[in-house]
Design an enzyme around this catalytic site. Structure first.
Site, PDB file in Angstrom:
ATOM      1  N   PRO A  85      -2.979   1.410  -4.558  1.00 37.92           N
ATOM      2  CA  PRO A  85      -2.719   2.815  -4.856  1.00 37.92           C
ATOM      3  C   PRO A  85      -2.420   3.025  -6.340  1.00 37.92           C
ATOM      4  O   PRO A  85      -1.525   2.388  -6.885  1.00 37.92           O
ATOM      5  CB  PRO A  85      -1.494   3.144  -4.004  1.00 37.92           C
ATOM      6  N   GLU A  86      -3.194   3.886  -6.967  1.00 37.65           N
ATOM      7  CA  GLU A  86      -2.928   4.268  -8.353  1.00 37.65           C
ATOM      8  C   GLU A  86      -2.500   5.735  -8.344  1.00 37.65           C
ATOM      9  O   GLU A  86      -2.273   6.299  -7.275  1.00 37.65           O
ATOM     10  CB  GLU A  86      -4.178   4.027  -9.215  1.00 37.65           C
TER      11      GLU A  86
END
Length: 281
Positions: free
Chosen positions: A2-3
């Site tokens: 997850p960014e």
DNA sequence: GTTTAACCCTGCACGC
DNA sequence: TGCGTGCAGGGTTAAA
């Protein structure tokens, strides 16, 4: 992994689903690595007792960190690491493997934290002490929340002599960008990952500045990326749809969507980097 | 100031 | 088929 876009999608969904809910029970489960997730706390009870009875008043995001503000003057801080997932579900739903923490609401089911590789973490801190959390202190500009001024951006690039990929992923400069989006941003801007920041022309800088905003906003619009080996799922367990729009990431050997030259992969500081040798200079 | 490598852990591919 | 081994993956940090 997850960014910023994935974390922002989760933040927006949490805002809809859990704000106003009261935590009836908080449980750090007896999984092998649950204590690793709450590693800043000395024991389970220390973490759980700070949450029980509190109502969630608002949700914030700082880079890749999610902050759940509580009405007891505490905040629950969550970083998903590489494989962390927040899942909203009914209490009766089967518990997935690697579920380390479960928050049970008085109304509205449960919020579960699942993390196979346990690089993520959760901790509870008094709101007044958040400014002293060193990981949060060091975060640079959040390109969605704070205006990334043209002056600051171009001056920082000119004053550093570091490779562009590393700079984009440096959370102290801009927070929230990781391996996937740094590759996509550099492709859209037509800049190679190993270009040194002070070698960029003003038109390079302008394209890069635009690409950061465009890629991140687009990725949020399509609810993030769940690439081949990515385990990212949203709050409801669904995959992100931005994967189909990736131009270079994990496309080694496939034709560039712009010029048909095969996408190449190289190693940068033990990380994979994908780029088009023709379009990126 | 910048780069590199190691650490954290699991899942998967591969070879025997 | 089953087991053991090695490695990929990203963020952080210490060391070079």
């Amino acid at each position: 992994m997850p960014e910023l876009p994935e974390v922002e999608v989760i933040r927006r969904d949490l805002e809809k689903e859990v704000v106003g809910r009261k935590i009836r029970k908080a449980e750090v489960r007896s999984t092998k690595n649950a204590m690793r997730i709450i590693r800043r706390h000395k024991n389970r009870k220390d973490f759980e007792s700070a949450l029980v009875g509190a109502k969630i008043s608002s949700i914030d995001r700082l880079g890749k960190y999610i902050l759940l503000h509580l009405d007891n003057q505490m905040a629950l801080v969550i970083h998903l690491g590489m494989s962390g997932q927040l899942l909203q579900c009914k209490a009766s739903a089967a518990v997935e493997n690697h579920t380390h923490v479960v928050l049970d609401f008085t109304v509205g089911g449960q919020l579960r934290y699942i993390d196979p590789r346990t690089f993520g973490e959760m901790f509870v801190s008094p709101k007044g002490d958040l400014g002293e959390v060193k990981e949060l202190q060091k975060l640079g500009i959040d390109p969605l929340e704070q205006p990334l001024t043209w002056q600051y951006f171009s001056e920082t690039l000119a004053n550093k002599k570091t490779k562009m990929k590393g700079l984009l992923m440096d959370q102290k400069f801009i927070c929230g960008i990781g391996n996937i989006y740094s590759d996509e941003i550099l492709f859209l801007a037509g800049i190679r990952h190993d270009r040194e920041s002070d070698s960029l022309s003003s038109s390079d800088v302008r394209r890069l500045y635009r690409a950061i905003h465009e890629i991140l906003q687009d990725a949020i619009k399509y609810r993030g990326t769940s690439a081949d080996d990515e385990q990212y799922r949203d709050l409801y367990g669904a995959v992100g749809e931005y994967s189909q729009f990736l131009k270079v990431y994990q496309r080694e050997g496939q034709p560039c969507r712009r010029c048909r030259t095969p996408v190449e992969r190289s190693r940068w500081s033990n990380r994979s980097t994908f780029y088009c040798p023709q379009c990126q200079v």
